[in-house]
Design a protein around this motif. Sequence first.
Motif, short mmCIF file in Angstrom:
data_model
loop_
_atom_site.label_atom_id
_atom_site.label_comp_id
_atom_site.label_asym_id
_atom_site.label_seq_id
_atom_site.Cartn_x
_atom_site.Cartn_y
_atom_site.Cartn_z
N SER A 185 5.42 -7.21 -19.58
CA SER A 185 5.78 -6.70 -20.90
C SER A 185 7.23 -7.06 -21.22
O SER A 185 8.09 -7.02 -20.35
CB SER A 185 5.60 -5.18 -20.94
OG SER A 185 6.12 -4.66 -22.15
N GLU B 72 1.32 0.45 -23.05
CA GLU B 72 2.77 0.19 -23.03
C GLU B 72 3.40 1.22 -23.98
O GLU B 72 3.65 0.92 -25.14
CB GLU B 72 3.06 -1.22 -23.51
CG GLU B 72 2.48 -2.32 -22.64
CD GLU B 72 2.71 -3.69 -23.26
OE1 GLU B 72 3.82 -4.23 -23.11
OE2 GLU B 72 1.78 -4.20 -23.91
N SER C 197 8.43 -2.73 -22.29
CA SER C 197 7.88 -1.42 -21.93
C SER C 197 7.34 -1.38 -20.51
O SER C 197 6.82 -2.38 -19.99
CB SER C 197 6.76 -1.05 -22.91
OG SER C 197 6.11 0.15 -22.52
N HIS D 69 6.29 0.29 -26.32
CA HIS D 69 6.13 -0.96 -27.06
C HIS D 69 5.27 -0.78 -28.30
O HIS D 69 5.09 -1.72 -29.08
CB HIS D 69 5.51 -2.03 -26.14
CG HIS D 69 5.60 -3.43 -26.66
ND1 HIS D 69 4.87 -4.46 -26.12
CD2 HIS D 69 6.31 -3.97 -27.66
CE1 HIS D 69 5.14 -5.59 -26.76
NE2 HIS D 69 6.02 -5.31 -27.71
#
Length: 450
Positions: free
Chosen positions: A33, A58, A36, A61
């Motif tokens: 990621s 996430e 995140s 995110h």
Amino acid sequence: MKKAAIFSLILLYLIQSGLGQEVSFSGHLLYQSPVSRVFSVSTGDLDKDNNTDILFTEPDHDLLQWFRNETNNLFSLHEIGAYPAIGAIVVDFDLDQDMDVLACSYTLNQVVFFENDGSQVFTMHVISAAVQHPLMLACNDLDKDNDLDIVCATQDAGTGMVLLRNEGNLNFTYLQLSAQSYSSTWAAIIDLDQDNDMDILGNNFMASGGLLWYEQTAPSTFTEHLVPYPWVHGGAAGDIDSDGDIDLAGAACGSSFAWFENNGTNTFTKHALPGTSNCPVHVEITDINKDGHNDIAGVSWGSSKIYWWQNDGNEVFTMHLICDTLVNPSGLCVADLNHDSLPDVVAGSYSRKLDWFENKGVGTGITVQKDKLPFDIQRDPVTGDIIINPEINNSSPYEVQLVDALGRICFSAISGASRLNIHTKQFQPGIYLLRVLSSGKQYTVKLYLE
């Protein structure tokens, strides 16, 4: 009415002399990621292609995504929706024969349902905006009204475990199960006392807390039981000692990993698992090495390690390492991703990674059975019964066991080298293992009863 059993006939051939060897795992980085942590990991067949897909969150995110399993160890990334989910599971929530996504947002105080249109286009519906800081979810039919209810573990909210009872048409009744669990981080729905109704499992992540069992004593009426275990963060349920009742396992951030033996009357004795860890947070019960005994897998957030404990069949556990390079692992999911009948491990981490640890088996201890089984296993086209016929040249007595997904032996019989029928209508729908033991060898077939 339950339909006929559908199953594969050739899965595993366990060579007894090799069962003591250690399973090896091969790590694969699936996703990094940009911003995140990868918090929650769940699996299921989202596109109905008979491959196990991966769902992950996430929460920093604002993005909920899934990996489509394309077979041959290849995965393609797809988006569920732009949503800051922290907990998410794969479930056919609207019971329309395709898999949906149930998710929750800690920051938005929401529980939502992403409806799958059958072509993996997802539409979000808000189920509740009243649950404060939901963290993890579980889903099942608690009140036997043929729709799915939701249990939420809430963190830092003082609401502990919350039940959203499904009244139909996306209307839900809010019920707080406990007023004393300040922070809960795990939820499960299972018939723990095996009295033919579903109970709720959770935890109280406090110094005075432990694993929680909410016994359903009457429809939608629950009695709380505490299994003391300070600072327990994660839990799991399954038959660890193969005695037919359901045991518990726990990961306590203030101490280490343990399992809790059910004495048959739903009182539990704690047994510490060997080894020390810094802040365990997640635990699973599964048969890692396919020797017929449930093992335990766990994540240690502070130690940056993923372990599994091998059960020798007498509840003597040996600790093995799956990974020690994934910084601050968090979510853990165990599933067979590559159709080799060995449970793999998928983990998220605060280092923003999603990793798949492929179970490579036990050296020479587990091999794929390439020869024809010395038994003819069929189903009756009318009744759906499982029919086992030994081959003509196999005159040895044999034992048959039908084991459910929690490791409980649901059926056991010894046959004197003759035909055996198993009546499937007496069993609940789900995944089962059919074990046939003969001449010192064990043959295992996975089947699904509908």
